[in-house]
Design a protein around this motif. Structure first.
Motif, mmCIF file in Angstrom:
data_model
loop_
_atom_site.group_PDB
_atom_site.id
_atom_site.type_symbol
_atom_site.label_atom_id
_atom_site.label_comp_id
_atom_site.label_asym_id
_atom_site.label_seq_id
_atom_site.Cartn_x
_atom_site.Cartn_y
_atom_site.Cartn_z
ATOM 1 N N PHE A 1 -8.787 -9.695 -6.398
ATOM 2 C CA PHE A 1 -9.826 -10.553 -6.902
ATOM 3 C C PHE A 1 -11.123 -10.291 -6.497
ATOM 4 O O PHE A 1 -12.128 -10.559 -6.890
ATOM 5 N N ALA A 2 -11.140 -9.833 -5.009
ATOM 6 C CA ALA A 2 -12.578 -9.524 -4.437
ATOM 7 C C ALA A 2 -13.162 -8.176 -4.976
ATOM 8 O O ALA A 2 -14.196 -8.040 -4.734
ATOM 9 N N GLY A 3 -12.407 -7.509 -5.843
ATOM 10 C CA GLY A 3 -12.766 -6.346 -6.534
ATOM 11 C C GLY A 3 -13.043 -4.945 -5.581
ATOM 12 O O GLY A 3 -13.731 -4.132 -5.542
ATOM 13 N N VAL A 4 -12.119 -5.215 -4.434
ATOM 14 C CA VAL A 4 -12.150 -4.081 -3.398
ATOM 15 C C VAL A 4 -10.782 -3.320 -3.714
ATOM 16 O O VAL A 4 -9.561 -3.960 -3.799
ATOM 17 N N SER A 5 -10.838 -1.989 -3.705
ATOM 18 C CA SER A 5 -9.561 -1.126 -3.730
ATOM 19 C C SER A 5 -9.175 -0.393 -2.161
ATOM 20 O O SER A 5 -9.929 0.347 -1.804
ATOM 21 N N PRO A 6 -8.374 -1.380 -1.668
ATOM 22 C CA PRO A 6 -8.045 -0.433 -0.330
ATOM 23 C C PRO A 6 -7.013 0.769 -0.312
ATOM 24 O O PRO A 6 -6.344 0.850 -1.461
ATOM 25 N N VAL A 7 -7.054 1.339 0.822
ATOM 26 C CA VAL A 7 -5.802 2.336 0.811
ATOM 27 C C VAL A 7 -4.529 1.253 1.201
ATOM 28 O O VAL A 7 -4.345 0.743 2.388
ATOM 29 N N ARG B 1 5.497 5.342 8.443
ATOM 30 C CA ARG B 1 4.969 6.056 7.457
ATOM 31 C C ARG B 1 3.545 5.706 7.464
ATOM 32 O O ARG B 1 2.603 6.505 6.984
ATOM 33 N N SER B 2 3.040 4.555 7.506
ATOM 34 C CA SER B 2 1.858 3.853 7.588
ATOM 35 C C SER B 2 1.003 4.784 8.641
ATOM 36 O O SER B 2 -0.336 4.541 8.496
ATOM 37 N N LEU B 3 1.380 5.038 9.781
ATOM 38 C CA LEU B 3 0.815 5.641 10.720
ATOM 39 C C LEU B 3 0.067 6.857 10.276
ATOM 40 O O LEU B 3 -0.869 7.174 10.365
ATOM 41 N N ARG B 4 1.244 7.675 9.474
ATOM 42 C CA ARG B 4 0.791 8.905 9.030
ATOM 43 C C ARG B 4 -0.257 8.955 7.886
ATOM 44 O O ARG B 4 -1.180 9.618 8.047
ATOM 45 N N VAL B 5 -0.077 7.657 7.070
ATOM 46 C CA VAL B 5 -1.445 7.517 6.147
ATOM 47 C C VAL B 5 -2.537 7.272 6.655
ATOM 48 O O VAL B 5 -3.780 7.719 6.434
ATOM 49 N N ALA B 6 -2.435 6.421 7.829
ATOM 50 C CA ALA B 6 -3.779 5.849 8.401
ATOM 51 C C ALA B 6 -4.257 7.035 9.098
ATOM 52 O O ALA B 6 -5.672 7.430 9.307
ATOM 53 N N LEU B 7 -3.425 7.765 9.636
ATOM 54 C CA LEU B 7 -3.973 9.319 10.321
ATOM 55 C C LEU B 7 -4.824 9.989 9.196
ATOM 56 O O LEU B 7 -6.016 10.801 9.574
ATOM 57 N N ARG B 8 -4.375 10.405 8.327
ATOM 58 C CA ARG B 8 -5.055 10.955 7.096
ATOM 59 C C ARG B 8 -6.339 10.484 6.712
ATOM 60 O O ARG B 8 -7.218 11.185 6.194
ATOM 61 N N VAL B 9 -6.082 9.053 6.565
ATOM 62 C CA VAL B 9 -7.342 8.426 5.934
ATOM 63 C C VAL B 9 -8.581 8.667 7.216
ATOM 64 O O VAL B 9 -9.826 8.917 6.798
ATOM 65 N N VAL B 10 -8.264 8.426 8.327
ATOM 66 C CA VAL B 10 -9.381 8.701 9.318
ATOM 67 C C VAL B 10 -9.918 10.169 9.607
ATOM 68 O O VAL B 10 -10.764 10.250 9.585
ATOM 69 N N LYS B 11 -8.945 11.100 9.179
ATOM 70 C CA LYS B 11 -9.593 12.275 9.243
ATOM 71 C C LYS B 11 -10.233 12.691 8.115
ATOM 72 O O LYS B 11 -11.438 13.165 8.031
#
Length: 359
Positions: free
Chosen positions: A49-55, A80-90
């Motif tokens: 609705f806000a037009g934002v595409s999150p990970v 699993r979310s921690l692994r995704v978040a680590l990849r996003v941070v990098k």
């Protein structure tokens, strides 16, 4: 400055985050943002609705709640979310991570700490949640939506207020026409009943029971989120579908009966609506009761306890808040306006991230 923003779970966490982002875009603040969210359908709907595409992280609830099987699957999802978040941070290489709460923030917090990324957490409620309490114990800076953030001492957090989305103030008739229900606008006084972003069946049941009692018969009552389509339950009671354009609903209301989610309370004050608050006592750590207490102490509305107070008392409170508003006694809550709270958060982000690169 690049900002990684984590917000998930309910609208109470997500709307302030989106409102802060809206302020950044509107004010052309020199920054780049990326959101982390959970995988619930509600979260996807709010961001869309806000037009934002999150990970989207692969977790759909807190691993601390539910039957054993659910807790196990959610714990796996958190890992699993921690692994995704680590990849996003990098990959995103942010200068700072801004947490708005919910289970998503746990993964974002852990990933940021592992990568030595500075953090700031915004607590919307008057009582610190479990994520906030953990953040406080490990020294993460905290900013609060209210002047209190129990049980933390005042020296442990910065009071900034709650970012509130921009809302149109329309005439009741125009707002009703934009809602597009194809029904005639019921007469005033109009009571808008809000159960929060996940709905509230007990409130629907309550108003189904009392809509024909005593002075309640004089109200036009709208209960939001209790049906997929508009349903006329009685002559003066309508069940409406859940809507994200909350300003249209606020514009038709003379008074609001609401749960005590912090973001909703901030919106009610920002919009200047008289309110009667019914805290959801099953909320985590009973935080809605703390929100309601502070809200009432500030003079922004009354508090009615479901199952404890009488229906007559609820009717009296609704009538009293309507009369108080008619006398012009409503006043804005300092720090609750979108620009004030968002600007204060931005200043804190700059101070915390200072010396780390691109701002």
């Amino acid at each position: 400055m690049r900002i990684l923003i984590a917000a998930g779970g309910t609208g109470g966490h997500i709307w302030p985050a989106l409102s802060f982002h809206e302020w950044i875009v509107r004010e052309r603040v020199p920054s780049e943002t990326l959101f982390l969210s959970g995988s619930r359908e509600l979260e996807r709907a709010l961001y869309a609705f806000a037009g934002v595409s999150p990970v989207v992280l692969p977790i759909a609830g807190s691993p601390l709640w539910g039957p054993p099987g659910t807790r196990i699957s959610r714990s796996i999802g958190l890992a699993r979310s921690l692994r995704v978040a680590l990849r996003v941070v990098k990959d995103f290489s942010p200068d700072i991570c801004l947490l708005f709460g919910g289970y998503v923030s746990v993964a974002a917090m852990a990933a940021s700490r592992l990568q030595r990324l500075p953090l700031l957490l915004h607590e919307q409620n008057a009582r610190a949640g479990r994520v906030t309490s953990l953040a406080a114990r490990i020294g993460i800076p905290i900013c609060s939506g209210w002047e209190v953030c129990e049980p933390l001492p005042a020296s442990r957090y910065f009071h900034v207020g709650i970012p509130v989305r921009r809302m149109r103030r329309l005439s009741p008739r125009e707002a009703w026409e934009r809602l597009g229900f194809g029904l005639d606008l019921p007469p005033s006084p109009r009571v808008l009943v809000l159960g929060g972003s996940i709905g509230s069946d007990p409130l629907a049941g309550l108003f189904r029971e009392i809509s024909g009692e005593g002075s309640f018969r004089d109200y036009s009552i709208f209960v939001v989120g209790s049906s997929d389509d508009p349903v006329r339950v009685t002559d003066n009671l309508l069940f409406l579908p859940r809507l994200w354009e909350i300003d249209l609903l606020y514009s038709i209301a003379d008074v609001v009966v609401s749960r005590a989610g912090a973001s909703t309370l901030a919106e009610l004050v920002a919009f200047g609506l008289p309110s009667v608050i019914i805290p959801w006592r099953a909320a985590a750590d009973d935080h809605q009761a703390f929100n309601a207490r502070v809200f009432a102490q500030k003079g922004f509305g009354a508090v009615w306890e479901y199952g404890g107070d009488s229906h007559e008392k609820l009717s009296f409170m609704i009538d009293y808040e309507l009369k108080k508003a008619g006398l012009g006694q409503a006043s804005p809550f300092p720090g609750m306006q979108t620009s004030d709270a968002s600007e204060k958060i931005w200043v804190l982000l700059q101070q915390i991230a200072e010396g780390r690169g691109r701002n």
